[in-house]
Design a protein around this motif. Structure first.
Motif, PDB file in Angstrom:
ATOM      1  N   UNK A  21      -6.550   5.952   5.452  1.00 37.30           N
ATOM      2  CA  UNK A  21      -6.708   4.571   5.853  1.00 37.30           C
ATOM      3  C   UNK A  21      -7.179   3.993   4.748  1.00 37.30           C
ATOM      4  N   UNK A  22      -8.452   4.777   4.380  1.00 40.70           N
ATOM      5  CA  UNK A  22      -9.444   4.271   2.997  1.00 40.70           C
ATOM      6  C   UNK A  22      -8.698   3.938   1.826  1.00 40.70           C
ATOM      7  N   UNK A  23      -7.433   4.663   1.478  1.00 36.53           N
ATOM      8  CA  UNK A  23      -6.858   4.589   0.304  1.00 36.53           C
ATOM      9  C   UNK A  23      -6.052   3.339   0.245  1.00 36.53           C
ATOM     10  N   UNK A  24      -5.754   2.713   1.369  1.00 35.42           N
ATOM     11  CA  UNK A  24      -5.025   1.575   1.168  1.00 35.42           C
ATOM     12  C   UNK A  24      -5.692   0.139   0.922  1.00 35.42           C
ATOM     13  N   UNK A  25      -6.992   0.294   0.757  1.00 35.89           N
ATOM     14  CA  UNK A  25      -7.966  -0.506   0.447  1.00 35.89           C
ATOM     15  C   UNK A  25      -8.677  -0.191  -0.525  1.00 35.89           C
ATOM     16  N   UNK A  26      -9.428  -1.498  -1.370  1.00 37.17           N
ATOM     17  CA  UNK A  26     -10.081  -1.416  -2.656  1.00 37.17           C
ATOM     18  C   UNK A  26     -11.465  -1.183  -2.277  1.00 37.17           C
ATOM     19  N   UNK A  27     -11.888   0.236  -1.901  1.00 29.05           N
ATOM     20  CA  UNK A  27     -12.937   0.335  -1.444  1.00 29.05           C
ATOM     21  C   UNK A  27     -13.881   0.955  -2.886  1.00 29.05           C
ATOM     22  N   UNK A  28     -15.220   1.439  -2.624  1.00 33.49           N
ATOM     23  CA  UNK A  28     -15.779   2.100  -3.695  1.00 33.49           C
ATOM     24  C   UNK A  28     -15.384   3.214  -4.014  1.00 33.49           C
TER      25      UNK A  28
END
Length: 354
Positions: A21-28
């Motif tokens: 799920x996190x890979x779909x967003x521009x997170x740290x």
């Protein structure tokens, strides 16, 4: 399947789902890399647990071969995706780092913790000695392309063909070693299984195969996320390609051997611990690295080579020689473990600056 196994599977699926799920967003980038690494380690733990169930009725040699083969599955996926991303330096360093990590760090930790808990530990030395000889031959085979390159011999212009030839020879040697392990001299490969005492209820064969298949599929996805997060995290943290491969990728990709080998030593199952740890290094040198050499010509990314930097080749030699000295007498004490860990720290420090 007990509650701990169920909890491990649920935790691994949850962490992998969060990572995906996190890979779909521009997170740290560092946070994403830590999540991907945690997912890879947990998937590796499930593969190790399922493999342990398959190997529960086998002797030390067979268990070591099986556990190491499936334990290297996440690392195979990581290296394939890294080659497709053009990170051939990371892959070379990771493969040598895996050998170094297993033969020096993990072996050292297993000897240290096993020795502190159980005192001097004894194991059948014939199979480890045979593995040590094969590792020395693998080192010699990889040294030839490296020397060819740095000495600028006429064969340098044909380095790709030389790499393929060396890879083919090493794979044939690996196949021969498997045949020998299965049908060879029973005094070398046929140690009797140790008395395990009361064991937890085993998984059924069907459940074990389902878990193995599911975790293998999961390893493919998680490995791709891990590689995608690796380069941005390296840039953020200021880590060079060689150190990232030699230490970070190697430790994460070999989570099974890191845990299983130490756990077996703590249980005073020295034969099994040595078999799992040494077979993992052997399979990387004789099969995984050569296989990736051949596959790299078809993956569409960087082409992998046996040509190593002088320091990487020296680190490989140290790992092979030092571990061989320890297994040849069939016994170990905790001080040898401290020495191995110290050597690993020194080598890691030498690569910190590139």
């Amino acid at each position: 399947m007990n509650k701990k196994d169920i909890f491990l599977i649920i935790a691994a699926v949850s962490v992998a789902a969060v990572t995906g799920f996190a890979t779909r967003f521009d997170i740290n980038s560092v946070l994403l890399f830590v999540l991907a690494a945690a997912s890879l380690v947990m998937v590796a733990m499930i593969v190790g647990k399922a493999t342990e169930q398959l190997g529960s009725r086998m002797g030390p040699a067979a268990t070591g071969v099986l556990q190491s083969a499936l334990g290297n599955l996440p690392e195979l996926f990581v290296c394939i995706f890294a080659l497709r991303a053009g990170l051939d330096t990371v892959v070379k360093s990771a493969l040598i780092g895996s050998i170094l990590g297993n033969s020096v760090l993990v072996f050292g930790m297993a000897i240290l913790f096993g020795g502190l808990k159980n005192g001097r530990q004894y194991f059948h030395s014939e199979a480890p000695k045979m593995n040590s000889v094969l590792m020395i031959l693998a080192f010699a085979a990889m040294a030839v392309p490296t020397l060819t390159h740095y000495l600028h011999t006429p064969a340098e212009s044909h380095i790709n063909m030389l790499d393929i030839l060396v890879a083919a020879v090493l794979i044939i040697l690996f196949i021969c070693s498997l045949i020998f392990s299965i049908k060879g001299d029973r005094s070398i490969v046929g140690e009797e299984p140790e008395d395990e005492g009361p064991e937890e209820k085993s998984w059924s064969l069907t459940l074990t195969l389902i878990v193995l298949a599911g975790s293998g599929l999961g390893a493919a996805f998680v490995s791709e996320w891990f590689v995608d997060a690796l380069k941005p995290a390296m840039t953020t943290l200021g880590i060079n390609d060689v150190f990232a491969g030699l230490i970070v990728v190697a430790i994460a990709g070999n989570a099974i051997e890191n845990l299983v080998g130490i756990q077996l030593a703590l249980k005073n199952k020295a034969d099994y611990a040595v078999s799992v740890i040494m077979n993992s290094s052997l399979q990387i040198a004789l099969f995984l690295y050569p296989l990736l050499i051949i596959l790299s010509f078809f993956l569409g990314g960087a082409v992998l080579s046996f040509v190593l930097s002088p320091l990487l080749l020296a680190a490989f030699a140290l790992a092979v020689i030092v571990s061989a000295f320890i297994v040849f007498d069939g016994e170990s004490i905790w001080l040898e473990g401290v020495a191995l860990i110290g050597l690993y720290i020194i080598i890691a420090a030498a690569f910190w600056w590139g």
